[in-house]
Design an enzyme around this catalytic site. Sequence first.
Site, PDB file in Angstrom:
ATOM      1  N   ASP A 124     -28.018  18.337  -2.985  1.00  0.00           N
ATOM      2  CA  ASP A 124     -27.885  17.945  -4.378  1.00  0.00           C
ATOM      3  C   ASP A 124     -28.667  16.638  -4.534  1.00  0.00           C
ATOM      4  OD1 ASP A 124     -26.935  17.757  -7.017  1.00  0.00           O
ATOM      5  OD2 ASP A 124     -25.206  16.584  -6.383  1.00  0.00           O
ATOM      6  N   ASP A 126     -28.111  13.824  -7.580  1.00  0.00           N
ATOM      7  CA  ASP A 126     -27.287  12.711  -8.063  1.00  0.00           C
ATOM      8  C   ASP A 126     -26.006  12.577  -7.245  1.00  0.00           C
ATOM      9  OD1 ASP A 126     -28.501  11.702 -10.796  1.00  0.00           O
ATOM     10  OD2 ASP A 126     -28.705  13.879 -10.783  1.00  0.00           O
ATOM     11  N   ASP A 327     -21.989  16.417  -4.013  1.00  0.00           N
ATOM     12  CA  ASP A 327     -20.861  15.539  -4.353  1.00  0.00           C
ATOM     13  C   ASP A 327     -20.070  15.984  -5.566  1.00  0.00           C
ATOM     14  OD1 ASP A 327     -22.964  14.825  -6.275  1.00  0.00           O
ATOM     15  OD2 ASP A 327     -21.648  13.151  -6.797  1.00  0.00           O
TER      16      ASP A 327
END
Length: 401
Positions: A124, A126, A327
């Site tokens: 991922d 961000d 996250d």
Amino acid sequence: MELKSNQASPVLTDPAPLNKSKLGIHSNLLPYPQPGASFSGKYIAIPRKKPGKLDDVKSNGWLDAMKSSSPPRKKLIKDFTAEVALDDFDIAYSSWMLKYPSALKSFEHITSYAKNKKIAMFLDYDGTLSPIVDDPDCAIMSESMRSAVRNVAKYFPTAIISGRSRDKVYDLVGLTELYYAGSHGMDIMGPVAHTMSDDHPNCIKSTDQMGKEVTLFQPAREFIPMIQEVLKILVENTKSIKGAKVENHKFCVSVHYRNVDEKNWPTIAQCVHDIIKDYPRLRLTHGRKVLEVRPVIDWNKGKAVEFLLESLGLSNSDDVLPIYIGDDKTDEDAFKVLREKNRGYGILVSSVPKETKAFYSLRDPSEVKEFLTSLVRWKKLEEAEMTITWKKGRGSSTFSA
């Protein structure tokens, strides 16, 4: 992966069950006999109620979901000149890490299973490669992180799977050696030419930033006009809400409320809710202080992982180990795919306890960088040992001759 379509909407069906013997299912894949807590991975249904009432978003759980996706920061107390974390938080986090141990502390376990296997890395952006910041446009990855990702890509097939638009995440990462999947996997640029025919309705020929011909896989292409229409309405209807930010991701739209006063969260949630109710082919999901509008198709980051593995020719091999690091709630779809098929490792980046389908955890992007760097160092050492063994073997046979 079978693709079915009709005039109303493309619907991606689940791939046919794979032979488990080809998925590399081994008991030592699991970090512990009983892995962590379950996560439903389902989206919250939005009841069709009369618009304009705040009770809509309160009663259907959206406000609770918005708050739960924005956990409070770790509380600190002063102990003379030192800042000491409150015991209750440390106890809760330590207990949580028994279920989801640190990928750094469990590194030997991971690499022992990865030995003689081909790792496929999925990341991922961000909160994983860059810190979470108030302004999404300022979520810039460090040069040292970029170097770590570049080095990983030298040894392992590596893809970035982000909720951002594919073009935007490419601009932020800036590495041509990676595969990119934007809009939660609804816009994939990668090695798909040999898995899809040129006339496939969801594949188009294009060129990358280097002018090289590529194939784009876009299962939600027909939704672009609708997404653009909703984007304009959202921009107009949220401009009076201080701190609200609407972001265009081409195949989905994000409404950020990170900088919105919490007392105004019901207002922004209701605003988005009232707009989406008129678009039954779109759905509303949530991430970390963001509401997202997406097409109603059976596609997510987990499907994107499966598609990329298939495109790379790695989906039916028992010597492949996919690793996904993310996250956010949207990453749970990928964690779920790896866990349920028992084929790889999901690693959640979080400094607070969360329910997850991941196997391991890392606290923040700095630990992600350390993990990636360690993985490259381990691979280099493994290759060096293989070279020495090969040379010794060749020298022995030459002597015998």
